[in-house]
Structure formats: structure tokens, C-alpha cells
Design an enzyme around this catalytic site. Sequence first.
Site, PDB file in Angstrom:
ATOM      1  N   ARG A  92       0.856  -1.226  -0.038  1.00 20.91           N
ATOM      2  CA  ARG A  92       0.010  -0.034  -0.031  1.00 20.91           C
ATOM      3  C   ARG A  92       0.886   1.205   0.001  1.00 20.91           C
ATOM      4  N   GLY A 132      10.199  13.271  -1.805  1.00 21.20           N
ATOM      5  CA  GLY A 132      11.130  13.652  -0.721  1.00 21.20           C
ATOM      6  C   GLY A 132      10.838  15.091   0.001  1.00 21.20           C
ATOM      7  N   LEU A 133      10.273  14.825   1.109  1.00 26.26           N
ATOM      8  CA  LEU A 133       9.980  15.898   2.120  1.00 26.26           C
ATOM      9  C   LEU A 133      10.955  15.791   3.235  1.00 26.26           C
ATOM     10  N   ASN A 242      -2.408  15.189   2.487  1.00 27.08           N
ATOM     11  CA  ASN A 242      -3.831  14.866   2.902  1.00 27.08           C
ATOM     12  C   ASN A 242      -4.429  13.792   1.956  1.00 27.08           C
ATOM     13  N   ARG A 245      -2.674  10.468   3.611  1.00 26.27           N
ATOM     14  CA  ARG A 245      -3.115  10.227   4.962  1.00 26.27           C
ATOM     15  C   ARG A 245      -4.693   9.497   4.705  1.00 26.27           C
ATOM     16  N   GLY A 342      -0.865 -16.940  20.560  1.00 25.38           N
ATOM     17  CA  GLY A 342       0.092 -17.431  21.193  1.00 25.38           C
ATOM     18  C   GLY A 342       1.395 -17.381  20.411  1.00 25.38           C
ATOM     19  N   GLU A 366       3.881   9.985   7.507  1.00 26.77           N
ATOM     20  CA  GLU A 366       2.535  10.701   6.976  1.00 26.77           C
ATOM     21  C   GLU A 366       2.217  11.537   8.282  1.00 26.77           C
ATOM     22  N   GLY A 367       3.134  11.982   9.106  1.00 26.89           N
ATOM     23  CA  GLY A 367       2.583  12.527  10.690  1.00 26.89           C
ATOM     24  C   GLY A 367       2.579  11.498  11.581  1.00 26.89           C
ATOM     25  N   ASP A 370       1.135  11.314  17.442  1.00 23.49           N
ATOM     26  CA  ASP A 370       1.015  12.425  18.307  1.00 23.49           C
ATOM     27  C   ASP A 370       0.974  13.655  17.435  1.00 23.49           C
TER      28      ASP A 370
HETATM   29  P1  TGC Z   1       1.743  25.467   9.194  1.00 28.89           P
HETATM   30  O1  TGC Z   1       2.214  26.750   9.643  1.00 28.89           O
HETATM   31  O2  TGC Z   1       0.637  24.839  10.286  1.00 28.89           O
HETATM   32  O3  TGC Z   1       1.217  25.408   7.761  1.00 28.89           O
HETATM   33  C1  TGC Z   1       1.964  25.888   6.763  1.00 28.89           C
HETATM   34  C2  TGC Z   1       0.813  25.953   5.459  1.00 28.89           C
HETATM   35  O4  TGC Z   1       0.386  24.878   5.059  1.00 28.89           O
HETATM   36  C3  TGC Z   1      -0.886  24.959   5.358  1.00 28.89           C
HETATM   37  N1  TGC Z   1      -1.331  23.497   5.665  1.00 28.89           N
HETATM   38  C4  TGC Z   1      -1.940  22.930   4.842  1.00 28.89           C
HETATM   39  N2  TGC Z   1      -2.400  22.700   3.593  1.00 28.89           N
HETATM   40  C5  TGC Z   1      -2.960  21.783   3.140  1.00 28.89           C
HETATM   41  N3  TGC Z   1      -3.349  20.679   3.942  1.00 28.89           N
HETATM   42  C6  TGC Z   1      -2.869  20.482   5.273  1.00 28.89           C
HETATM   43  N4  TGC Z   1      -2.938  19.289   5.804  1.00 28.89           N
HETATM   44  C7  TGC Z   1      -2.257  21.667   5.735  1.00 28.89           C
HETATM   45  N5  TGC Z   1      -1.649  22.004   6.791  1.00 28.89           N
HETATM   46  C8  TGC Z   1      -1.231  23.089   7.015  1.00 28.89           C
HETATM   47  C9  TGC Z   1      -1.372  26.149   6.076  1.00 28.89           C
HETATM   48  O5  TGC Z   1      -2.441  26.664   5.833  1.00 28.89           O
HETATM   49  C10 TGC Z   1      -0.086  27.003   5.613  1.00 28.89           C
HETATM   50  O6  TGC Z   1      -0.536  27.704   4.498  1.00 28.89           O
HETATM   51  P2  TGC Z   1      -0.023  29.297   4.399  1.00 28.89           P
HETATM   52  O7  TGC Z   1      -0.667  29.399   3.020  1.00 28.89           O
HETATM   53  O8  TGC Z   1      -0.357  29.861   5.401  1.00 28.89           O
HETATM   54  O9  TGC Z   1       1.416  29.139   4.349  1.00 28.89           O
HETATM   55  O10 TGC Z   1       3.135  24.472   9.277  1.00 28.89           O
HETATM   56  P3  TGC Z   1       3.853  24.030  10.390  1.00 28.89           P
HETATM   57  O11 TGC Z   1       5.325  24.284   9.809  1.00 28.89           O
HETATM   58  O12 TGC Z   1       3.652  24.856  11.862  1.00 28.89           O
HETATM   59  O13 TGC Z   1       3.771  22.608  10.586  1.00 28.89           O
HETATM   60  C11 TGC Z   1       2.695  21.982  11.220  1.00 28.89           C
HETATM   61  C12 TGC Z   1       2.978  20.280  11.291  1.00 28.89           C
HETATM   62  C13 TGC Z   1       3.612  19.874  12.220  1.00 28.89           C
HETATM   63  C14 TGC Z   1       1.346  19.881  11.583  1.00 28.89           C
HETATM   64  C15 TGC Z   1       3.342  19.669   9.951  1.00 28.89           C
HETATM   65  O14 TGC Z   1       4.504  20.171   9.776  1.00 28.89           O
HETATM   66  C16 TGC Z   1       3.024  18.242   9.837  1.00 28.89           C
HETATM   67  O15 TGC Z   1       2.044  18.029   9.271  1.00 28.89           O
HETATM   68  N6  TGC Z   1       4.228  17.441  10.080  1.00 28.89           N
HETATM   69  C17 TGC Z   1       4.331  15.854   9.859  1.00 28.89           C
HETATM   70  C18 TGC Z   1       5.023  15.803   8.623  1.00 28.89           C
HETATM   71  C19 TGC Z   1       4.847  14.614   7.901  1.00 28.89           C
HETATM   72  O16 TGC Z   1       3.775  14.301   7.884  1.00 28.89           O
HETATM   73  N7  TGC Z   1       5.597  14.379   6.969  1.00 28.89           N
HETATM   74  C20 TGC Z   1       5.284  13.162   6.050  1.00 28.89           C
HETATM   75  C21 TGC Z   1       6.468  12.949   4.996  1.00 28.89           C
HETATM   76  S1  TGC Z   1       6.031  12.091   3.884  1.00 28.89           S
HETATM   77  C22 TGC Z   1       5.918  10.690   4.350  1.00 28.89           C
HETATM   78  O17 TGC Z   1       5.891  10.150   5.443  1.00 28.89           O
HETATM   79  C23 TGC Z   1       5.276   9.293   3.406  1.00 28.89           C
HETATM   80  S2  TGC Z   1       5.423   7.977   3.825  1.00 28.89           S
HETATM   81  C24 TGC Z   1       4.428   6.986   2.525  1.00 28.89           C
HETATM   82  C25 TGC Z   1       4.179   5.990   2.553  1.00 28.89           C
HETATM   83  O18 TGC Z   1       5.420   4.813   2.386  1.00 28.89           O
HETATM   84  O19 TGC Z   1       3.044   5.495   2.512  1.00 28.89           O
HETATM   85  P1  FAD Z   2      10.668  13.134  14.763  1.00 31.70           P
HETATM   86  O1  FAD Z   2       9.965  13.915  14.109  1.00 31.70           O
HETATM   87  O2  FAD Z   2      12.190  12.858  15.498  1.00 31.70           O
HETATM   88  O3  FAD Z   2       9.784  12.375  16.056  1.00 31.70           O
HETATM   89  C1  FAD Z   2      10.185  11.571  17.043  1.00 31.70           C
HETATM   90  C2  FAD Z   2       8.836  11.455  18.028  1.00 31.70           C
HETATM   91  O4  FAD Z   2       8.873  12.801  18.532  1.00 31.70           O
HETATM   92  C3  FAD Z   2       7.695  10.981  17.697  1.00 31.70           C
HETATM   93  O5  FAD Z   2       7.035  10.298  18.627  1.00 31.70           O
HETATM   94  C4  FAD Z   2       7.028  12.247  17.527  1.00 31.70           C
HETATM   95  O6  FAD Z   2       5.612  12.213  17.464  1.00 31.70           O
HETATM   96  C5  FAD Z   2       7.803  13.041  18.423  1.00 31.70           C
HETATM   97  N1  FAD Z   2       7.402  14.415  18.281  1.00 31.70           N
HETATM   98  C6  FAD Z   2       8.365  15.307  17.619  1.00 31.70           C
HETATM   99  N2  FAD Z   2       7.877  16.609  17.668  1.00 31.70           N
HETATM  100  C7  FAD Z   2       6.981  16.613  18.719  1.00 31.70           C
HETATM  101  C8  FAD Z   2       6.387  17.798  19.218  1.00 31.70           C
HETATM  102  N3  FAD Z   2       6.481  19.120  18.663  1.00 31.70           N
HETATM  103  N4  FAD Z   2       5.648  17.604  20.309  1.00 31.70           N
HETATM  104  C9  FAD Z   2       5.309  16.158  20.862  1.00 31.70           C
HETATM  105  N5  FAD Z   2       5.999  15.177  20.415  1.00 31.70           N
HETATM  106  C10 FAD Z   2       6.822  15.497  19.302  1.00 31.70           C
HETATM  107  N6  FAD Z   2       9.273  10.756   4.209  1.00 31.70           N
HETATM  108  C11 FAD Z   2       9.252  11.241   3.112  1.00 31.70           C
HETATM  109  O7  FAD Z   2       9.442  12.365   2.744  1.00 31.70           O
HETATM  110  N7  FAD Z   2       8.943  10.506   1.865  1.00 31.70           N
HETATM  111  C12 FAD Z   2       8.634   9.028   2.217  1.00 31.70           C
HETATM  112  O8  FAD Z   2       8.470   8.262   1.215  1.00 31.70           O
HETATM  113  C13 FAD Z   2       8.587   8.493   3.322  1.00 31.70           C
HETATM  114  N8  FAD Z   2       8.413   7.342   3.564  1.00 31.70           N
HETATM  115  C14 FAD Z   2       8.947   6.661   4.999  1.00 31.70           C
HETATM  116  C15 FAD Z   2       8.791   5.279   5.113  1.00 31.70           C
HETATM  117  C16 FAD Z   2       8.984   4.800   6.312  1.00 31.70           C
HETATM  118  C17 FAD Z   2       9.037   3.262   6.311  1.00 31.70           C
HETATM  119  C18 FAD Z   2       9.138   5.578   7.371  1.00 31.70           C
HETATM  120  C19 FAD Z   2       9.309   5.041   8.787  1.00 31.70           C
HETATM  121  C20 FAD Z   2       9.136   6.908   7.370  1.00 31.70           C
HETATM  122  C21 FAD Z   2       9.107   7.461   6.265  1.00 31.70           C
HETATM  123  N9  FAD Z   2       9.107   8.782   5.955  1.00 31.70           N
HETATM  124  C22 FAD Z   2       9.057   9.482   4.643  1.00 31.70           C
HETATM  125  C23 FAD Z   2       9.610   9.641   7.049  1.00 31.70           C
HETATM  126  C24 FAD Z   2       8.252   9.971   7.956  1.00 31.70           C
HETATM  127  O9  FAD Z   2       7.075  10.618   7.472  1.00 31.70           O
HETATM  128  C25 FAD Z   2       8.938  10.551   9.350  1.00 31.70           C
HETATM  129  O10 FAD Z   2       9.574   9.607   9.809  1.00 31.70           O
HETATM  130  C26 FAD Z   2       7.980  11.109  10.032  1.00 31.70           C
HETATM  131  O11 FAD Z   2       7.275  12.293   9.686  1.00 31.70           O
HETATM  132  C27 FAD Z   2       8.347  11.512  11.636  1.00 31.70           C
HETATM  133  O12 FAD Z   2       9.830  12.143  11.625  1.00 31.70           O
HETATM  134  P2  FAD Z   2      10.896  11.490  12.396  1.00 31.70           P
HETATM  135  O13 FAD Z   2      11.043   9.827  12.214  1.00 31.70           O
HETATM  136  O14 FAD Z   2      12.051  12.451  11.874  1.00 31.70           O
HETATM  137  O15 FAD Z   2      10.458  11.473  13.775  1.00 31.70           O
END
Ligand code: TGC
Ligand code: FAD
Length: 386
Positions: A92, A132-133, A242, A245, A342, A366-367, A370
Site C-alpha cells: 500500500r 522527498g519531504l 492529505n 493520509r 500465542g 505521514e505525521g 502525536d
Molecule cells: P503550518 O504553519 O501549520 O502550515 C504551513 C502552511 O501549510 C498549510 N497547511 C495545509 N495545507 C493543506 N493541507 C494540510 N493538511 C495543511 N496543513 C497546513 C497552512 O495553511 C499554511 O499555509 P500558508 O498558505 O499559510 O502558508 O505548518 P507548520 O510548519 O507549523 O507544520 C505543522 C505540522 C507539524 C502539522 C506539519 O509540519 C506536519 O504535518 N508534520 C508532519 C510531517 C509529515 O507528515 N511528513 C510526512 C512525510 S511523507 C511520508 O511520510 C510518506 S510515507 C509514505 C508511504 O510509504 O506510504
Molecule cells: P521525529 O520528528 O524525530 O519524532 C520522534 C518522536 O517525537 C515522535 O514520537 C514524535 O511524535 C515526537 N515529536 C516530534 N515533535 C514533537 C512535538 N512538537 N511534540 C510532541 N512530540 C513530538 N518521508 C518522506 O518524505 N517520504 C517518504 O516516502 C517517506 N517514507 C517513509 C517510510 C518509512 C518506512 C518511514 C518509517 C518513514 C518515512 N518517511 C517518509 C518519513 C516520515 O514521514 C517521518 O519518519 C515522520 O514524519 C516522523 O519524523 P521522524 O522520524 O524524524 O521523527
Amino acid sequence: MAENFDLFEIDQDFHKEELSLRNKVRAFLNDKIRDKIADWFEQGLFPREIPRLFGEQGLLGSTISGYGCLGTNYTGYGLIMQEIERLDSGLRSFASVQGALVMYPIFTYGNEEIKEAYLPKLASGEWVGCFGLTEAEHGSNPGNMTCQLEDKGDHLILNGKKKWLTNGSIADLAVIWAKNEAGKVCGVVVQTNSPGVEFKTIENKFSLRASISSEAVFQKVKIPKSHLLNVEGLKGPFSCLNIARYGIAWGSIGAAEDCLEVALNYSQNRKQFHDQPLCSHQLVQAKLVEMYTEINKAKLLNQRLGRLFDAGKAQAAQISMAKMNNVSKALGIARMARDILGANGITYEHSVSRHLLNLESVNTYEGTEDIHRLILGQHLTGVSAF
Ligand code: TGC
Ligand code: FAD
């Protein structure tokens, strides 16, 4: 079968085409993949034929109209994710990244030239994409990223490193987020055969073993200006997240349903004490009922969120609640299923430990759970607690 778990008869509220899509995808995956997935997980293998097989079934970027894509609604897309993750979260993951994190931004923010050049190849699975984020030092807080994009007049130059890119080492194309000279986050589409691009696979993972995770280095990579996505700021990558997730909210419940099915079946057949099946014991029933209840609640949530998506009304806070709740519950369900099996629950013979280990990653990427809790806390109280 999983349909028997449908206590609230939500199947009645899916359209005929959605149910037939779900059943077709389930049959295809059972036929072609189910008996191989445990071996791939054990070997740490993501077979290169998967993208083409998925492409042939229309499972990649299914919500896009045209460019060789199926053109489903978002509920149909959710059902596809549910069925793929019923087998394995790693599969997935591949489909989520290809569809939601690569094809979606190209379709939404790309110009016609790059849409035509890349979307059909990505839809068919001929090409693989990655996103790549995240950077090594900037995971939950991508706003602090250090990757740089310089404007050189007729082209752009990308420098920096990314970490944890799903599909990275086998990708033909990468959507990379970096800051421009003004410090604004921008997205670029990078062909991975460009000089200066290097990927390294992250080995020795306990989780998502049938999925590729990579590090990437970009050194003075020259990128045509036509490959710059037409969006500025973090809303660019977050809009892609979005969709991904949302798919995870559905997918994780597919994995949870597989766990319930395995645990229920095992508990009806395994006998302990007085020659009685495990399911006759109250404590075992309590676990099965908790799994059953959380799955039904999560499916109601998914169906409602799907309909909001289809009406163009889905909000980020709703998506965060569904991702946070459903993955967290699925993780708990996988643990309970493992417990009911078991000792046998720790072997590759059953899917439950594989789901459990996979869902640990799903709960983080994907976030994290927490981070979504904090997004919702901010939504509810108006106060940021990051
Ligand atoms: P913040 O100041 O809240 O927002 C910045 C700008 O972004 C807008 N925005 C959104 N827009 C669309 N959808 C959303 N869900 C949005 N959330 C925020 C917001 O309105 C603002 O816009 P503008 O026009 O005012 O500039 O941003 P922040 O820097 O304070 O960040 C907040 C936080 C912590 C929630 C955010 O950084 C976050 O979501 N962190 C988690 C990071 C994350 O999810 N990384 C994922 C990486 S990719 C991945 O993991 C792929 S795995 C794939 C797989 O294998 O399935
Ligand atoms: P951290 O940000 O270091 O967080 C570590 C711990 O601290 C967590 O428990 C978190 O909840 C907690 N924490 C952090 N900040 C706070 C706060 N302010 N308050 C309270 N608690 C907090 N990324 C991509 O861009 N592209 C991909 O394709 C992708 N694929 C992935 C595939 C796998 C298998 C994995 C494991 C990760 C992947 N990621 C990808 C990265 C993923 O999005 C990050 O791992 C995730 O966003 C968390 O970042 P981190 O691992 O650096 O943890």
C-alpha cells in the site's frame, strides 16, 4: 470473510461500482500476491513486477481523470487502499506514494508538458516515483528543511539530502521539496537519472520489509524550469499528504480486518483447557469484540470521510483524526491478534506479526500519531502546542 464483520451494513451505502471495484481488487490480490507476500517480507524484497501488475489493474493514481488513470471517486480510491493493505502495508505504501505523493502533485501543480510526459508512465507502472519531504534532522517539522533550490535563469539547481523516501532506489522520478532563495518551500520533479542524483537503500528494517526506503543526495542537480511545480509554501506538500493520509486511514483498517479474520478463525479452532476452543473463553471474546468494534467504527468514519472527499468538502482536521485513530486502533488490533495466536502468532505462517511490525511505521509516517493529536489539539483549542 470480511463482509461478515460489517455489523452496520455499510456495504449497502457503497455504490454498485465501488463494491465491484473492491471485489475485483481483492480477487486480483488474493490470486496474484497473497501466497507470496510473507516470503517477500522475509527476504526484504519489493519485486519490480508489482508496479506493472498494479498499473494493469488501474490501482495507481486512480482518482485522476485521463492520462491512463481509472478516474474513480475518492471512496473507490479508499477501498483500493483498504484491499492492498489487507495484504501488506508495504504494498500500500508503494501505491500511496506513486498515486498520492507523485502523480497527484504532477496532476495538480504540473504543466501540461510534464503531465503528458510522466502521468501515463506512472499510471501503467512502467515508471516508479518517490517523494522527498523528510530530511535526517527534519521529520515532524519539515518547515525547517535545508534542501535548496536556486534559480539560474533558464534552469534550477537542487542541492541537499532527503531521508526515508519510499520507492527511492528504484524510482525513475522524484518529487522533491526544497527552499528557494526567498526561503519558500517549492516542489520540483526530478528524473533520477540526472547527473548529481544518488540513492542509497536503508537496510535492516524490522518493518515494511516488502517496501523500499532510501536516502537521497542531490548535488548540483540541473532541473528544467518546466519541472517546477506551480505551488509555493508548505501547503504544496501538505496537500499531497492529505490524500495519502486519507488512503492510510482506509488501508490500516484493511490490515486490521485481516488480523481479526485470522484471530477469529484461530480462536474457533485452537483448543485449550477442557477441550474447548479459545473463543469460548471470556477474555478471548473480549479481545475479539474490541477488534470487531474498532473496525466497524473506523469503517463508518472512512465511509463518511470518503463521501466528504467526493463532495470536495474534506478538511485537514478530519483527515488527521481518521489517520490518527485508525492506524492507532489497527496497531492495537494487530497486537491483540498476535496475542490470541500465542506462540504461533510470531511465525511467518500467519500475517499478524507482519501487520503489527508494518503498522509501527504506518503510525510514524505521514505525521506521527502525536503530531496528528497536536494538529487536532490546535484545531479544537486554537492553541498550537507543537
Ligand atoms: P503550518 O504553519 O501549520 O502550515 C504551513 C502552511 O501549510 C498549510 N497547511 C495545509 N495545507 C493543506 N493541507 C494540510 N493538511 C495543511 N496543513 C497546513 C497552512 O495553511 C499554511 O499555509 P500558508 O498558505 O499559510 O502558508 O505548518 P507548520 O510548519 O507549523 O507544520 C505543522 C505540522 C507539524 C502539522 C506539519 O509540519 C506536519 O504535518 N508534520 C508532519 C510531517 C509529515 O507528515 N511528513 C510526512 C512525510 S511523507 C511520508 O511520510 C510518506 S510515507 C509514505 C508511504 O510509504 O506510504
Ligand atoms: P521525529 O520528528 O524525530 O519524532 C520522534 C518522536 O517525537 C515522535 O514520537 C514524535 O511524535 C515526537 N515529536 C516530534 N515533535 C514533537 C512535538 N512538537 N511534540 C510532541 N512530540 C513530538 N518521508 C518522506 O518524505 N517520504 C517518504 O516516502 C517517506 N517514507 C517513509 C517510510 C518509512 C518506512 C518511514 C518509517 C518513514 C518515512 N518517511 C517518509 C518519513 C516520515 O514521514 C517521518 O519518519 C515522520 O514524519 C516522523 O519524523 P521522524 O522520524 O524524524 O521523527
